[in-house]
Design a protein around this motif. Structure first.
Motif, PDB file in Angstrom:
ATOM      1  N   HIS A 530      70.695  81.082 134.079  1.00 43.22           N
ATOM      2  CA  HIS A 530      70.449  80.948 132.651  1.00 43.22           C
ATOM      3  C   HIS A 530      69.154  80.147 132.454  1.00 43.22           C
ATOM      4  O   HIS A 530      68.634  79.558 133.404  1.00 43.22           O
ATOM      5  CB  HIS A 530      71.614  80.219 131.949  1.00 43.22           C
ATOM      6  N   GLU A 533      65.926  77.728 125.835  1.00 41.43           N
ATOM      7  CA  GLU A 533      64.824  77.941 124.910  1.00 41.43           C
ATOM      8  C   GLU A 533      64.478  76.612 124.257  1.00 41.43           C
ATOM      9  O   GLU A 533      65.222  75.633 124.364  1.00 41.43           O
ATOM     10  CB  GLU A 533      65.213  78.967 123.842  1.00 41.43           C
ATOM     11  N   ILE A 537      69.049  76.729 122.766  1.00 39.88           N
ATOM     12  CA  ILE A 537      69.943  77.849 123.067  1.00 39.88           C
ATOM     13  C   ILE A 537      69.811  78.192 124.550  1.00 39.88           C
ATOM     14  O   ILE A 537      68.715  78.218 125.113  1.00 39.88           O
ATOM     15  CB  ILE A 537      69.598  79.066 122.202  1.00 39.88           C
ATOM     16  N   ASN A 539      70.249  81.074 127.313  1.00 34.02           N
ATOM     17  CA  ASN A 539      70.295  82.527 127.470  1.00 34.02           C
ATOM     18  C   ASN A 539      70.493  82.891 128.925  1.00 34.02           C
ATOM     19  O   ASN A 539      70.107  82.148 129.839  1.00 34.02           O
ATOM     20  CB  ASN A 539      69.005  83.181 126.966  1.00 34.02           C
ATOM     21  N   THR A 545      64.443  89.514 131.888  1.00 31.28           N
ATOM     22  CA  THR A 545      64.002  88.128 131.770  1.00 31.28           C
ATOM     23  C   THR A 545      63.480  87.610 133.110  1.00 31.28           C
ATOM     24  O   THR A 545      62.454  86.911 133.167  1.00 31.28           O
ATOM     25  CB  THR A 545      65.169  87.244 131.300  1.00 31.28           C
TER      26      THR A 545
END
Length: 984
Positions: A530, A533, A537, A539, A545
């Motif tokens: 992961h 940001e 958050i 992501n 990505t």
């Protein structure tokens, strides 16, 4: 403690005078230093318990784990007096005693002993025969001449020793450690550490004395366990029940605080200076032996002929009035017979002794001492003087990127938080929870393992310093508040193999557990599932990505940035040891740039021009390595396939494949310490002479394996690096490496030139002495095969000592004391297996020796009739011509060393000064001190003949550079075969 003293005054009213004095109470009164010494050296845990454990020992040593010792002068002196001190052990040598040793060595020189013995005997017989008033002036003069030679010889041997000890004792090279005294942490030399000091150890430090472990993390030490240098790596800590540290050990990994329990006891004895070792030392020793045996053979033949003629009555005697008579005649007294027999013994003995090449060993010492002195002024410490002949043969240099090609300091230029590039990262645009995690990742995941209430903040490496300073400036990171808000539970130190570090912390306000990892981006990024940001958050990193992140990483590396990644995970103590390494959350990517060092491109070009190959071995990824190698000039713009490879690929080659591809490989990226070791090992197997320029702990293996190990001593925490290096550079300048190589080549050339000169002079002296002793030129009214009574050699004692001074001192100084020329570095490095006596030297020795012998013997046999001189003038002509021929040999050796002869004549002012001094002294010897030296005055015509004969050897030397090789049979087979031979 203050004590009130009352003393009675001397007056009648018996008043008292009160005085308050400070009296230091007895220190360590109930403490036995030997018990702790035994405790550590025997690793006796039971004795540690019997003494009350670590806390009891710390109290007994009157120290404190947080504040250390008091540290004032009285406290330090008391500890040194009771426990001894390293500083007491580091004493300089007594220079007067050292000079006396050199003088005794000079007196024991066999030539000096023989000259003294025969001088005393001849004086004794002369006094008995002619009386004291005739003999004592001559005797005093001879003994003064001998004394002068002894003093000069002692000084010549003494000077190299002082230079070596001056360079090895330079204070700037003393290892240092971090200690706390009176609550303040400071860095001091290990020689200043005393018992009771609390010391912080980090990778690369040297343990300053026997000590006990207080606290730390993953401390691994390298202990030397025998005199051959074999070592063992041990882990120290309370977990493995090994809290003992030994003096002199090196910290390989981890960090710790220790309390010093004994110092000065394990100081290594001063090692004997080895000036030269290996095959070339063996070759020099063999050469000395061969020429010495030749001289002994000639001396034996001379003695045998003299003895036969003595008993046959074919020896005549000449008295001080010029009367001559054969021994055995009634006019000749018994003392004349004894004087004749002494001369018969003296001549062969002096022939044998003057044929020795002991001056070669002296030349090695003077050359190395001069080179060491010059390098020391350039801030270079040569830890192993005998290494200089290997430096002359270096044909490959392996080096690192950071701190070598590039500057040691770094600067943050790029920062990516997730997929967002934040150039000037205003912290108010980043979510508070992300900013807090970044503060933790940067501020706590560093090298300081300490207790929560410790104020100690040890120095950190350049990368951590750059990132930390950047975070303070742009993120508003408060280091002190951060450290007070968290407790460090576990530290995973960074090492060059896994290229990452980690820290497990607990937040004090909510007791939550967090793990942070930091390291090379290409190592950390695959561990992340992961990413954060800027809004906070989290992501998932999917294929798209991950491809974008890898593209960001590639873009930074192509621009020469070194990329560091930070990752985080909230966890628990139990989960910390079980969770998958691929379950971290990426916090950010930092791009650092280390600028190229000044003059790197020029140094690289100079090395390539000198025939030296450079290979870049770096832990950075292949893109960064390619950019730096191209900018520095190691890689050409049109580089060929196979010049750049990954460390893993190089590691997976077979031994044969590695050796086959070595010539092509110029850059190894992503290299581990083992890859660097493999590169050096493979190059040596192929026959290359390898120098390795190290920077960090990951270079230790390669430094030990290399023929020449170098490191920059200006970087902190590199004591183990210095210990493994042969040469330590105390300047942040890569060009000094090129100068070191030039000095190495200059040393070897100087030894060759002096060897050539000394063998030429010795051979000429040997042959001329023999012929002139056996065959006199023109003895009137006697048998042509008769010899002079003393069986004397061509030169009186004073002349013989003067020749020894020229060969052993003045010539050595003039040939050796010089700056190595730039022209040396326009040639390829010499082959390590190339013999010292090459073909060029042999043909030069042959031609010069033949020419000088022919001229001197021509003067001996026909000089009186051709030059219209008497016997004394003829002998003086021979003596002067021989000396000037040797001066001419010295001049020719230096002139024809260079291509630009006339330009070099103007540049060698010191050289010409020494040559002029020799000629001037010789002129005074002949013209002014003729009675002392046993010479006759020469007129201008005779001086001109001597100079003309000596100068005629110059065109001979010039022609010999292009002539066909002429080999001397007994020198051709002199080779060094013993790699363990040494000159000390």
């Amino acid at each position: 403690m203050q004590v009130l003293l009352e003393t009675m005054s001397g007056n009648s009213d018996e008043s008292t005078i009160s005085t308050v004095m400070d009296i230091e109470p007895a220190r360590f009164a109930n403490f036995d230093p030997s018990s702790i010494t035994t405790l550590v050296r025997t690793r006796n845990r039971r004795l540690l318990q019997d003494l009350g454990g670590l806390d009891a020992i710390i109290r007994a040593l009157e120290t404190d784990t947080e504040n250390g010792i008091r540290g004032d002068s009285r406290d330090i002196d008391a500890r040194r007096n009771i426990f001894s001190s390293n500083s007491n052990q580091l004493q300089e040598r007594n220079l007067v005693k050292c000079f006396c040793v050199c003088a005794v060595k000079a007196i024991k020189d066999p030539l000096i002993i023989i000259v003294v013995v025969f001088t005393v005997l001849s004086l004794g017989f002369g006094i008995k025969k002619d009386g004291l008033e005739w003999i004592w002036p001559e005797g005093v003069i001879k003994l003064l001449a001998i004394f002068t030679v002894v003093i000069v010889s002692a000084g010549t041997n003494f000077w190299p020793i002082t230079q070596c000890h001056d360079s090895s004792g330079t204070s700037s090279y003393t290892p240092q450690v971090d200690v706390v005294r009176a609550g303040e942490w400071t860095k001091i030399p290990i020689s200043s550490v005393v018992v009771g000091d609390i010391v912080f150890l980090k990778p690369g430090d040297q343990v300053p004395g026997d000590a006990l472990f207080i606290d730390g993390s993953s401390l691994h030490l390298e202990n030397l366990i025998n005199v051959n240098g074999r070592s063992e790596c041990v882990e120290v800590g309370h977990e493995n029940k090994n809290p003992f540290l030994f003096s002199g050990s090196m910290v390989v990994d981890g960090y710790a605080r220790i309390v010093v329990t004994a110092d000065g006891k394990n100081k290594r004895n001063h090692q004997q200076v080895i000036w030269m070792e290996g095959k070339h030392a063996d070759e020099l020793l063999n050469l000395t032996t061969v020429v010495g045996k030749l001289g002994q053979a000639v001396a034996f033949a001379t003695f045998f002929l003299f003895l036969c003629r003595f008993f046959a009555g074919n020896v005549y005697h000449d008295d001080k009035k010029g009367n001559k008579a054969l021994l055995g005649d009634e006019k000749v007294e018994i003392w004349d017979h004894l004087l004749a027999f002494v001369g018969i013994l003296a001549a062969p003995a002096l022939i044998a002794l003057t044929s020795g090449l002991e001056g070669l060993v002296l030349a090695v010492k003077i050359t190395l001492a001069y080179s060491l002195r010059k390098l020391m002024h350039a801030k270079v410490l040569v830890r192993k003087p005998s290494l200089c002949h290997s430096v002359a043969s270096v044909d490959t240099i392996c080096l690192n990127k950071t701190g070598t090609l590039t500057a040691y300091f770094a600067e943050v230029k790029k920062f990516w938080l997730g997929l967002s590039s934040i150039e000037e990262a205003p912290h108010n645009l980043i979510a508070p929870n992300v900013l807090e995690l970044l503060h933790q990742a940067i501020g706590l995941n560093t090298i300081q393992p300490r207790s929560a209430n410790s104020t100690f903040a040890p120095p950190i490496c350049s990368t951590e310093a750059a990132i930390s300073d950047w975070a303070v400036r742009h993120f508003g990171m408060d280091k002190e508040n951060l450290r007070q808000s968290c407790t460090i539970l576990v530290i995973e130190p960074f090492n060059s193999t896994n290229k990452r570090s980690g820290v497990l912390i607990s937040k004090n306000n909510d007791n939550t557990i967090h793990v942070h990892r930091k390291g090379a981006a290409d190592v950390i990024l695959p561990m992340c599932s992961h990413y954060y940001e800027t809004t906070g958050i989290v992501n998932v990193i999917n294929k798209t990505t991950r491809a974008l992140l890898e593209q960001i990483l590639e873009g930074m590396t192509k621009n020469g940035f070194r990329c560091i990644a930070f990752a985080h995970r909230k966890t628990s103590i139990e989960e910390y040891f079980n969770f998958s390494k691929q379950q971290l959350t990426l916090l950010g990517l930092v791009g650092l740039k280390n600028p190229l060092r000044n003059g790197v491109k020029r140094v690289v070009k100079d090395c390539q021009r000198a025939g030296i190959n450079l290979k870049l071995l770096t832990g950075d990824n292949i893109l960064t390595a390619t950019v730096v190698a191209s900018r520095s000039g190691i890689l050409e713009p049109d580089n060929q396939p196979g010049e750049i490879i990954e460390g893993e690929e190089f590691r997976n080659y077979t031994s044969e494949e590695r050796i086959e591809k070595l010539d092509t490989i110029r850059v190894v990226a992503g290299a581990t310490p083992f890859d660097k070791f493999l590169m050096v090992q493979s190059l040596k197997k192929k026959g290359n002479v390898v120098a390795y320029l190290g920077r960090g702990l990951g270079d230790v293996q390669a430094l030990r394996e290399a023929d020449v190990g170098l490191c920059f001593g200006t970087q902190g925490g590199t004591e183990i690096l210095k210990a493994c290096s042969n040469i330590v550079i105390q300047k942040k300048d890569l060009s000094i490496v090129f100068d070191i190589l030039r000095w190495g080549r200059g040393f070897y050339v100087s030894i060759q030139i002096y060897t050539q000169f000394l063998i030429t002079a010795t051979l000429v002296d040997l042959v001329v002495d023999f012929v002139m002793s056996i065959f006199p030129s023109d003895p009137p009214d006697f048998d042509a095969m008769a010899v002079i009574s003393s069986g004397k050699i061509p030169y009186p004692v004073f002349q013989l000592l003067w020749v020894k001074l020229i060969l052993g001192f003045f010539a050595a100084i003039s040939l050796i004391i010089k700056q190595p020329s730039e022209e040396l570095m326009s040639k390829p490095p010499r082959d390590r297996d190339e013999p010292l006596m090459n073909d060029v030297m042999q043909r030069s020795i042959s031609a010069q020796a033949i020419y000088q012998i022919a001229v001197l013997l021509a003067i001996h046999f026909k000089g009186q009739s051709i030059l219209k001189v008497n016997v004394n003038e003829k002998n003086t002509l021979i003596f002067t011509t021989y000396v000037l021929c040797q001066v001419s040999t010295v001049v020719n050796a230096r002139l024809f060393e260079e291509k630009k002869i006339f330009q070099e004549m103007h540049n060698k002012k010191c050289f010409w000064g020494i040559i002029g001094f020799i000629v001037l002294l010789h002129g005074m010897l002949v013209e002014v001190l003729k009675n002392l030296a046993g010479t006759a005055r020469l007129d201008s015509r005779q001086w001109g003949i001597c100079f003309l004969i000596a100068a005629a050897s110059t065109p001979i030397s010039g022609l010999l550079k292009y002539a066909t090789a002429m080999r001397i049979p007994f020198l051709t087979n002199v080779r060094g075969t013993n790699p363990k031979a040494k000159i000390d």
